[in-house]
Design an enzyme around this catalytic site. Structure first.
Site, PDB file in Angstrom:
ATOM      1  N   HIS A   1      12.103 124.543  38.484  1.00  0.00           N
ATOM      2  CA  HIS A   1      12.742 123.473  37.100  1.00  0.00           C
ATOM      3  C   HIS A   1      11.285 122.765  37.377  1.00  0.00           C
ATOM      4  O   HIS A   1      11.908 121.743  38.306  1.00  0.00           O
ATOM      5  CB  HIS A   1      14.497 122.994  37.433  1.00  0.00           C
TER       6      HIS A   1
ATOM      7  N   HIS B   1      16.151 127.325  28.341  1.00  0.00           N
ATOM      8  CA  HIS B   1      16.268 126.235  29.429  1.00  0.00           C
ATOM      9  C   HIS B   1      15.807 127.205  30.952  1.00  0.00           C
ATOM     10  O   HIS B   1      15.360 127.247  31.973  1.00  0.00           O
ATOM     11  CB  HIS B   1      17.190 124.838  29.033  1.00  0.00           C
TER      12      HIS B   1
ATOM     13  N   CYS C   1      16.939 117.366  31.540  1.00  0.00           N
ATOM     14  CA  CYS C   1      16.093 118.755  31.710  1.00  0.00           C
ATOM     15  C   CYS C   1      15.314 118.640  29.415  1.00  0.00           C
ATOM     16  O   CYS C   1      14.860 119.015  29.905  1.00  0.00           O
ATOM     17  CB  CYS C   1      16.947 119.507  31.775  1.00  0.00           C
TER      18      CYS C   1
END
Length: 324
Positions: free
Chosen positions: A308, A271, A138
């Protein structure tokens, strides 16, 4: 769409989700690689590589740079990814299950390894300098930007393309679905009614160069990369430390590297996956680093609209922050 708050979620079309509890994803619709991949054969590279090349061309166009404007040997690529080209693994897995896999052909080595994404971007653009792929999940996009900054600081390049790319993956979707981490309809970071993340795909690329060079050629300067911070709390394979030590260290390292005080920060791009674990850890980290100011500094996440995008996530968020 981000400014308007429009979400890009819909029913997953790239594979059958009837056996899953969820069926929503953030797929890129109607993508024609032939419109973006000019020098290479678009049919001979994977989807994540196609995304990366498309984003690279868009970034260079926006920067007013034509390939050839810079010395190729001092023009570099720094990329991040989570899964590389997982569709190739899925293809071979399907053949194995169906009893049709006799051997893995040489095409696998020209399509699957994740370093090929950065290599294909460089080949498309004739960038013959530093070339790096950082498969750091990520955080990969911001790792790539950080590496590009280090490369420029060290005088090893005149211009760097930095970013991340990932294609929608049945492997990734299945993993998050089995973790019960995918939301049924929407992604709601930091919302008390949040129900999880939504997998997506895409690419984000930015052009980095020394300020004096950018000013000399009359470039539009969106932002300065003042510094970065990297860390790893090494607490658990799939979970952060309860005190969010990794995130705390990364933010403090970034503030120190950029000679910035917490009270000078006017926005935090989180995030923000929309999972309870992530929201708790990020909130804990911000409170540790910013103290009382944590209640004043704005914090949000574009994953509520984009989903995401894995290794592309923080690269896209870097562009969003630059524009903000």
């Amino acid at each position: 769409a981000v400014l308007a708050g429009r979400r890009g979620f819909s029913q997953v079309e790239s594979f059958d989700t009837s056996a899953y509890r969820v069926s929503i994803g953030g797929e890129v619709k109607d993508f024609d690689p032939a419109q973006h991949v000019k020098r290479l054969d678009p049919t001979g590279i994977g989807r994540a590589s196609q995304f990366a090349i498309g984003a690279a061309h868009l970034a260079l166009d926006d920067a007013g740079i034509v390939p050839g404007d810079f010395d190729p040997t001092r023009s570099g690529v720094s990329m991040g990814t989570t899964s590389g080209e997982p569709n190739q693994i899925e293809r071979f897995n399907d053949a194995l299950v169906e009893g049709q896999l006799e051997r893995i052909g040489p095409e696998f080595m020209s399509l699957y390894p994740c370093n090929l994404i950065a290599g294909y971007v460089a080949s498309e653009l004739d960038f013959a300098g530093v070339n790096m792929m950082i498969p750091a999940a990520c955080a990969a996009g911001t790792y790539a930007v950080s590496h590009a900054l280090d490369t420029l600081r060290a005088g090893q390049a005149d211009v760097m393309l930095a970013g991340g790319s990932d294609a929608f993956s049945r492997i990734t979707y299945t993993g998050f679905a089995r973790l019960l981490a995918i939301a049924p309809e929407v992604c709601q970071p930091f919302d008390k009614n949040r129900k999880g993340m939504i997998p997506g795909e895409g690419a984000g690329m930015v052009v980095l160069e020394p300020l004096e060079r950018a000013l000399a050629r009359g470039a539009t300067v969106y932002a300065e990369v003042a510094g970065f911070g990297l860390s790893c709390d090494a607490h658990h394979m799939t979970g952060g430390h309860p005190d969010a030590r990794g995130a705390v260290a990364a933010m403090r390292n970034a503030l120190a590297d950029s000679d910035t005080a917490p009270e000078q920060v006017s926005y935090i791009s989180a995030h923000g996956t929309g999972t309870r674990s992530n929201d708790l850890h990020e909130t804990t980290a911000v409170k540790h680093v910013f103290g009382a100011a944590a209640h004043q500094v704005p914090i949000s996440s574009v994953k509520s609209m984009l989903g995401h995008t894995m290794g592309a996530a923080s690269a896209i968020e870097t562009a969003v922050c630059a524009l903000a």
